[in-house]
Design an enzyme around this catalytic site. Structure first.
Site, PDB file in Angstrom:
ATOM      1  N   SER A 191       2.492   5.482  -2.861  1.00 23.54           N
ATOM      2  CA  SER A 191       1.381   4.419  -2.388  1.00 23.54           C
ATOM      3  C   SER A 191       0.089   4.494  -3.520  1.00 23.54           C
ATOM      4  O   SER A 191       0.352   3.749  -4.317  1.00 23.54           O
ATOM      5  CB  SER A 191       1.096   4.726  -1.276  1.00 23.54           C
ATOM      6  OG  SER A 191      -0.243   4.129  -0.965  1.00 23.54           O
ATOM      7  N   ASP A 215       1.459  -0.030 -17.217  1.00 29.54           N
ATOM      8  CA  ASP A 215       1.951  -1.500 -17.584  1.00 29.54           C
ATOM      9  C   ASP A 215       1.169  -1.373 -18.986  1.00 29.54           C
ATOM     10  O   ASP A 215       1.006  -2.498 -19.103  1.00 29.54           O
ATOM     11  CB  ASP A 215       1.599  -2.588 -15.934  1.00 29.54           C
ATOM     12  CG  ASP A 215       2.455  -2.289 -14.952  1.00 29.54           C
ATOM     13  OD1 ASP A 215       3.379  -1.753 -15.640  1.00 29.54           O
ATOM     14  OD2 ASP A 215       2.773  -2.796 -14.247  1.00 29.54           O
ATOM     15  N   LYS A 227       6.631   3.384  -2.191  1.00 35.31           N
ATOM     16  CA  LYS A 227       5.676   2.787  -1.273  1.00 35.31           C
ATOM     17  C   LYS A 227       4.727   2.170  -1.100  1.00 35.31           C
ATOM     18  O   LYS A 227       3.755   2.307  -1.821  1.00 35.31           O
ATOM     19  CB  LYS A 227       5.122   4.521  -0.242  1.00 35.31           C
ATOM     20  CG  LYS A 227       4.277   4.482   0.938  1.00 35.31           C
ATOM     21  CD  LYS A 227       4.074   4.139   1.276  1.00 35.31           C
ATOM     22  CE  LYS A 227       3.066   3.096   2.984  1.00 35.31           C
ATOM     23  NZ  LYS A 227       2.164   2.510   2.774  1.00 35.31           N
TER      24      LYS A 227
END
Length: 546
Positions: A294, A305, A319
């Site tokens: 999460s 990224d 999640k």
């Protein structure tokens, strides 16, 4: 009373059925079909309550039906009964009132794992290994851990009476402890592993996590931080706004942190970094594992990224469902999935949950997440800012995968019976450890093995068969760590364990690669700034206007 609970229970079901009952300030209107369905449901509950062959309450019937309904949706939409809802809200707060101890159940006994510095427990001299045998005169033997913790907490400045059994003392200690505000820190550890390397462990994302991380980084900068290891292993997530606040401290101004996409217009949100924090400008490695989920996946995905640092460890849980929590009547709550999380490159964090059984029994080692996700479809390839390949469709795949140490069945047995902890408490009660540079004597492993025999945890034959040199080294390290915890606290314990943590030690070897990544990221940033300057620079013309 029964009729009152019937009305209350059915009201709860209706509110859950319509997504919390309120959207903004508008009450959702029920269609004729919904009204007919609810009448059928009301009749069903009434008949089941009145005619079932055993006693059953309206509460049990309705709560069971709510859980059945929500299982049709997704693994993370959940109904929160009043006690669970209150507990969830307490966990998200930055403090509570209590004694200031970490407790656990060791060999069936409520045991102090560590007192928190500066709290009532530490001021009264409570120690790691103390057994809390009674709370307000009631034995803790039959209490669950949650029940015991509930009894230890309470209003500020009130007293709780406990009985402590301590190894080496003939009589139990009777203590009256005055409850005080206890910070619920989520940055559990922040210290210098060596002269250049800072280590920060974030356990979850609560109300104060962003502030805690900032304070930790400020302190570590002053201490000489030149590279940073962030441990997100077993961080199950928490509050989205705090994940954004922490990510903001790692990313450049304007960088996308996460995007949410759902069915309704307001579920489409893009969150970006601000310019309120100084640039970190040190190589970063983030440790993750299957327990990373999460909000922790949002942070590690954004760092990966944008090529801010390396993600190292094992694939994360996956999640990526956004839960909006609605307050229902009678103190209950509903955590309803309203959107999904996507990383800056566009990767979906959520793992496939077509089968709930496969979802909860997922084995990340069974397949390469870079090859297949879901039902075997090829994983979608995305690219970072620098063009590195990353993979979507379920969790965050590390840049460098490092498996943790596998324990033998016998070692797992020793951990499960808390033998290292218990022996360390016994040893510390007999040996004064006054210096945090203390090192175990050469005969510690022999003493531990004899203790295992005396306490009937193992026989000499078992130890001769199971305890090889690796096992003895692990035992000494675990005991050393617990002795350090007893004498000096959690940081001293972790320093010892980190030396035997395969993932931590391998991560330290990767800082050269992380430094190269940071240099490339900085070159890209400078090129983008130069391009922006060239675009904004005024142009000149000659007298002819050419």
């Amino acid at each position: 009373m029964s009729k009152l609970w019937k009305r209350a229970a059915i009201s709860l079901f209706v509110l859950a059925l319509i997504g919390g009952g309120l959207v903004g300030d508008r009450v959702l209107a029920l269609t004729d079909d919904a009204r007919d369905t609810l009448r059928t449901y009301t009749d069903l509950v009434t008949v089941a309550h009145d005619r079932y062959g055993a006693e059953v309450s309206y509460k049990d019937l309705v709560y069971a039906s709510i859980q059945g309904m929500l299982r049709r949706l997704d693994p993370h939409t959940s109904f929160l009964p009043p006690k669970a809802y209150t507990g969830m809200r307490e966990r998200q707060q930055s403090s509570f009132y209590g004694l200031g101890i970490l407790v656990g159940v060791r060999n069936g006994q409520l045991t102090v794992i560590s007192p928190i510095e500066g709290t009532p427990a530490s001021r009264l001299g409570m120690r790691a290994g103390d057994i809390i045998s009674t709370i307000e005169g009631e034995s803790t033997e039959s209490m669950t851990l949650d029940e015991a913790v509930d009894r230890l907490k309470g209003p500020k400045d009130t007293q709780v009476n406990i009985t402590i059994a301590r190894r080496g003392l003939a009589e139990p200690l009777q203590l009256a402890v005055t409850r005080a505000e206890i910070p619920q820190t989520t940055v559990r550890l922040a210290y210098m592993l060596d002269e250049e390397t800072a280590y920060v462990q974030i356990s979850d994302f609560g109300r104060g996590t962003g502030r805690e991380v900032k304070e930790a980084l400020d302190t570590l900068r002053t201490a000489g931080m030149k590279r940073l290891l962030v441990d997100l292993r077993n961080n199950g997530g928490g509050l989205l706004d705090q994940a954004i606040e922490v990510a903001d401290q790692f990313l450049g101004d304007g960088s996308k942190i996460v995007e949410t996409r759902g069915r309704t217009r307001d579920s489409f949100q893009s969150y970006r970094a601000s310019d309120k924090y100084d640039e970190l400008e040190v190589p970063v490695i983030m440790l993750v594992n299957r327990g990373t989920a999460s909000a922790a996946e949002i942070l590690s995905g954004a760092v990966q990224d944008h090529d801010i640092g390396l993600v190292v460890g094992t694939p994360t849980w996956g999640k990526g469902l956004v839960q909006t929590v609605y307050s229902l009547s009678y103190g209950a709550g509903l955590a309803l999935t309203t959107a999904k999380y996507y990383t800056p490159s566009g990767r979906l964090i959520q793992r496939d949950y077509t089968s709930f059984f496969d979802y909860y029994n997922y084995d990340p080692t069974a397949e390469d997440p870079r090859q297949a996700v879901g039902e075997g479809d090829p994983a979608e390839i995305f690219r970072t800012d620098l063009g590195r390949e990353v993979y979507g469709g379920g969790g965050i795949t590390p840049d460098v995968e490092i498996e943790p140490t596998d324990f033998t069945p016998f070692q797992q047995y020793l951990f499960a019976r808390s033998t290292f902890f218990a022996f360390a408490v016994d040893y510390a009660s007999r040996q004064q450890v006054s210096d945090d540079t203390w090192q175990p004597p050469e005969d510690l492993a022999d003493a531990f093995e004899q203790w295992l025999i005396d306490e009937e945890f193992a026989t000499r034959e078992q130890l001769d068969e199971e305890m090889d040199d690796v096992g003895r080294e692990l035992s000494v390290r675990q005991i050393h760590a617990e002795i350090m915890n007893s004498a000096f606290g959690q940081e001293a314990r972790h320093r010892v364990l980190a030396r035997g943590d395969v993932q931590v030690q391998r991560a330290l070897e990767l800082f050269g690669e992380a430094g190269e990544l940071l240099a490339r990221r900085q070159q890209l940033d400078e090129a983008e700034r130069q391009q922006a300057r060239n675009t904004l620079a005024p142009t000149t013309s000659n007298a002819d206007g050419s």
